[in-house]
Design a protein around this motif. Structure first.
Motif, mmCIF file in Angstrom:
data_model
loop_
_atom_site.group_PDB
_atom_site.id
_atom_site.type_symbol
_atom_site.label_atom_id
_atom_site.label_comp_id
_atom_site.label_asym_id
_atom_site.label_seq_id
_atom_site.Cartn_x
_atom_site.Cartn_y
_atom_site.Cartn_z
ATOM 1 N N ASN A 4 0.924 -1.071 -0.026
ATOM 2 C CA ASN A 4 -0.091 0.048 -0.109
ATOM 3 C C ASN A 4 0.858 1.289 0.320
ATOM 4 O O ASN A 4 1.733 1.553 0.947
ATOM 5 N N LYS A 5 0.689 2.136 -1.020
ATOM 6 C CA LYS A 5 1.579 3.331 -1.229
ATOM 7 C C LYS A 5 2.916 2.977 -1.174
ATOM 8 O O LYS A 5 3.948 3.507 -0.497
ATOM 9 N N GLY A 6 3.492 1.913 -1.765
ATOM 10 C CA GLY A 6 4.647 1.434 -1.688
ATOM 11 C C GLY A 6 5.174 0.623 -0.667
ATOM 12 O O GLY A 6 6.544 0.408 -0.540
ATOM 13 N N LEU A 7 4.600 0.507 0.454
ATOM 14 C CA LEU A 7 5.080 -0.144 1.786
ATOM 15 C C LEU A 7 4.373 -1.498 1.999
ATOM 16 O O LEU A 7 3.045 -1.335 1.751
ATOM 17 N N TRP A 8 4.998 -2.622 2.362
ATOM 18 C CA TRP A 8 4.179 -3.646 2.494
ATOM 19 C C TRP A 8 3.532 -3.675 3.628
ATOM 20 O O TRP A 8 3.834 -2.875 4.856
ATOM 21 N N ILE A 9 2.249 -4.156 3.948
ATOM 22 C CA ILE A 9 1.565 -4.307 5.051
ATOM 23 C C ILE A 9 2.025 -5.473 5.746
ATOM 24 O O ILE A 9 1.619 -6.680 5.443
ATOM 25 N N ARG A 10 2.718 -5.163 6.965
ATOM 26 C CA ARG A 10 3.178 -6.169 7.816
ATOM 27 C C ARG A 10 2.624 -6.941 8.714
ATOM 28 O O ARG A 10 2.572 -7.948 9.121
ATOM 29 N N GLY A 11 1.942 -5.764 9.499
ATOM 30 C CA GLY A 11 1.276 -6.404 10.688
ATOM 31 C C GLY A 11 1.942 -5.757 11.886
ATOM 32 O O GLY A 11 3.254 -5.698 11.717
ATOM 33 N N GLU A 12 1.662 -6.181 12.991
ATOM 34 C CA GLU A 12 2.136 -6.079 14.230
ATOM 35 C C GLU A 12 3.594 -7.017 14.374
ATOM 36 O O GLU A 12 4.536 -6.397 14.946
ATOM 37 N N ARG A 13 3.561 -8.150 13.929
ATOM 38 C CA ARG A 13 4.795 -9.168 14.175
ATOM 39 C C ARG A 13 5.104 -9.583 12.655
ATOM 40 O O ARG A 13 5.790 -10.578 12.592
ATOM 41 N N GLY A 14 4.632 -8.767 11.662
ATOM 42 C CA GLY A 14 5.456 -9.287 10.280
ATOM 43 C C GLY A 14 4.448 -10.454 9.815
ATOM 44 O O GLY A 14 4.723 -11.169 8.809
ATOM 45 N N LEU A 15 3.229 -10.853 10.282
ATOM 46 C CA LEU A 15 2.490 -11.872 9.768
ATOM 47 C C LEU A 15 1.170 -11.643 9.141
ATOM 48 O O LEU A 15 0.548 -12.473 8.862
ATOM 49 N N ALA A 16 0.867 -10.402 8.635
ATOM 50 C CA ALA A 16 -0.186 -10.146 7.911
ATOM 51 C C ALA A 16 -0.036 -10.808 6.513
ATOM 52 O O ALA A 16 1.023 -11.169 6.050
ATOM 53 N N GLY A 17 -1.354 -11.233 6.087
ATOM 54 C CA GLY A 17 -1.597 -11.563 4.754
ATOM 55 C C GLY A 17 -1.641 -13.209 4.751
ATOM 56 O O GLY A 17 -1.505 -13.620 3.656
ATOM 57 N N GLU A 18 -2.180 -13.694 5.821
ATOM 58 C CA GLU A 18 -2.041 -15.203 5.628
ATOM 59 C C GLU A 18 -3.547 -15.563 5.159
ATOM 60 O O GLU A 18 -4.453 -16.121 5.724
ATOM 61 N N ALA A 19 -3.533 -15.465 3.748
ATOM 62 C CA ALA A 19 -4.779 -15.852 3.031
ATOM 63 C C ALA A 19 -5.149 -17.392 2.833
ATOM 64 O O ALA A 19 -6.318 -17.783 2.764
ATOM 65 N N ALA A 20 -3.892 -18.004 2.917
ATOM 66 C CA ALA A 20 -4.198 -19.552 2.856
ATOM 67 C C ALA A 20 -5.006 -20.181 3.909
ATOM 68 O O ALA A 20 -5.710 -21.140 3.501
ATOM 69 N N HIS A 21 -5.189 -19.683 4.924
ATOM 70 C CA HIS A 21 -6.045 -20.261 6.136
ATOM 71 C C HIS A 21 -7.446 -19.452 6.122
ATOM 72 O O HIS A 21 -8.041 -19.646 7.245
ATOM 73 N N MET A 22 -7.797 -18.705 5.304
ATOM 74 C CA MET A 22 -9.059 -18.100 5.013
ATOM 75 C C MET A 22 -10.066 -19.115 4.484
ATOM 76 O O MET A 22 -9.792 -19.934 3.592
ATOM 77 N N VAL A 23 -11.130 -19.465 5.567
ATOM 78 C CA VAL A 23 -12.131 -20.514 5.402
ATOM 79 C C VAL A 23 -12.885 -20.195 4.062
ATOM 80 O O VAL A 23 -13.570 -18.900 4.134
ATOM 81 N N ILE A 24 -13.169 -20.749 3.136
ATOM 82 C CA ILE A 24 -13.958 -20.678 1.968
ATOM 83 C C ILE A 24 -14.940 -21.636 1.996
ATOM 84 O O ILE A 24 -15.947 -21.485 1.203
#
Length: 417
Positions: free
Chosen positions: A248-268
């Motif tokens: 976002n705006k050239g910066l990674w969205i990392r989250g508090e502990r750098g663990l953001a973006g765990e889409a693999a375990h999104m329940v579908i």
């Protein structure tokens, strides 16, 4: 006690200070150095005036930064530029042989090790089979392979500024500890400790998705976009995996502990396929092509050794009239499309770059995926060109791991002389 501590914990703190706006003069100076160095890496040679224009820094600040980078040995005056009426301006360029960095990818059956100049150009790559994934063994093979590459290319070991190591799973923000990974034996800090001890240089562990996104950011189509996502589908050799990183705006969205973006375990699919994480219906588990195509392979007496082989087989059989195959393929596309639509709704990106082994399926697969994803998206969120297959396929994780280290040389207090 190791001979020195990794600087990356301090780096993470510095970057947090930067993002929160609480700046100090040393950090501002390092940030300016990083910005100028990054622009020079992407260009042959530039004058002070052009660097000032591109960075929006004053001429005097750019001159100070260039002086710092020259002192580190990272930048040299390459030649004199064309005159516009006065003295010909000096052109500054990256000193490509000032140092070398290593890039490593730890797979399930192979290690890939590359040696790079500081401009990102490859010196040499090696692919080494590995059977034992104990951290001590992995560290020994990596260090031996890199030292062999250094010696065979007539380089000095002390000029290796750092090594980036990519592996599947999550890593702590400091780049020292593997928190979770399908390669259970590698969890913890042992790999980082053994590599740092053996190589006597800065070592940074990173998730494979982060390595791929670094490569896309450096050499791919992502330049010019401010809001984009890298989606990794099929993460390594023989195992299916999904990874996601958002920018976002050239910066990674990392989250508090750098663990953001765990889409693999999104329940579908509630109550769906059991996932190794302990839940059911996770996106990664539901879309696993090995499971989806298991009956098709058994019916036809076929076996595959890797994801790449499976996707090549799928590509070959896509146009055949096989009801069972068509059902498996359509399910694969449908479940991927459902998950991608969720991601689009959450992040509203300009572009999603798709990488990993799934790229083997090519543009026809992409068009089919677009149709399904569009049908799942609310109209304001959809753009016909929002999905794109990455062009950086082979060894992107190795390149990305190395480029991350190169991009942060100024934070490592590195000096070539």
């Amino acid at each position: 006690m190791l001979p020195f501590e990794s600087p990356y914990m301090e780096l993470s703190a510095k970057m947090s200070i930067w993002l929160n706006g609480d700046l100090n003069s040393k950090l501002v100076r390092q940030r300016n150095q990083e910005q100028v160095f990054s622009i020079l890496r992407a260009n042959d040679a530039l004058p002070v005036s052009e660097l000032s224009f591109r960075t929006r820094l004053s001429l005097s600040t750019v001159k100070t930064v260039l002086s710092d980078l020259e002192e580190m040995g990272l930048v040299v005056v390459k030649e004199q530029g064309a005159s516009t009426g006065g003295r010909r301006p000096a052109l500054y360029a990256v000193n490509r042989t000032a140092a070398f960095v290593g890039g490593v990818s730890v797979g399930y059956r192979y290690l890939k090790c590359g040696l790079f100049n500081v401009d990102g150009s490859l010196i040499k790559m090696a692919r080494v089979p590995i059977e034992d994934l104990k951290p001590e063994i992995v560290a020994e093979v990596i260090s031996k392979t890199l030292v062999d590459l250094i010696e065979k290319n007539g380089l000095a070991k002390e000029k290796v500024a750092g090594v980036g190591v990519s592996q599947p799973g999550s890593v702590d923000f400091a780049g020292k500890a593997i928190l979770s990974t399908p390669q259970e034996t590698l969890k913890g800090t042992t790999l980082w400790e053994k590599l740092t001890e053996a190589l006597q240089c800065h070592v940074f562990l990173m998730e494979d998705i982060n390595a791929h996104i670094a490569a896309e950011f450096e050499l791919g189509e992502a330049k010019g976009y401010e809001h984009w996502i890298y989606l990794l589908l099929g993460s390594s050799e023989s195992k299916w995996g999904i990874g996601l990183e958002a920018v976002n705006k050239g910066l990674w969205i990392r989250g508090e502990r750098g663990l953001a973006g765990e889409a693999a375990h999104m329940v579908i699919r509630v109550g769906g396929v059991e996932c190794p994480c302990g839940r059911r219906g996770c996106w990664e588990a539901e879309t696993d092509p090995e499971k989806l195509f298991k009956n098709v392979l058994e019916k036809n007496g076929l076996t595959v050794e890797s994801l790449e082989e499976l996707f090549l087989l799928i590509d070959d059989r896509r146009d055949e009239k096989d009801t069972q195959f068509d059902a498996a393929y359509n399910t694969f596309i449908a479940l991927l499309g459902e998950g991608i639509a969720n991601i689009i709704h959450i992040f509203n990106p300009e572009k999603i770059f798709i990488g990993g082994e799934v790229v083997t399926l090519g543009e026809k697969f992409l068009e089919e995926l677009k149709i399904k994803t569009m049908s799942c998206c609310l109209p304001p969120y959809w753009k016909n060109d929002i999905l794109e297959l990455t062009h950086i396929i082979e060894d992107g994780d190795v390149l990305g791991a190395a480029s991350w280290v190169i991009g942060h040389l100024v934070f490592l207090n590195f000096k070539a002389y």
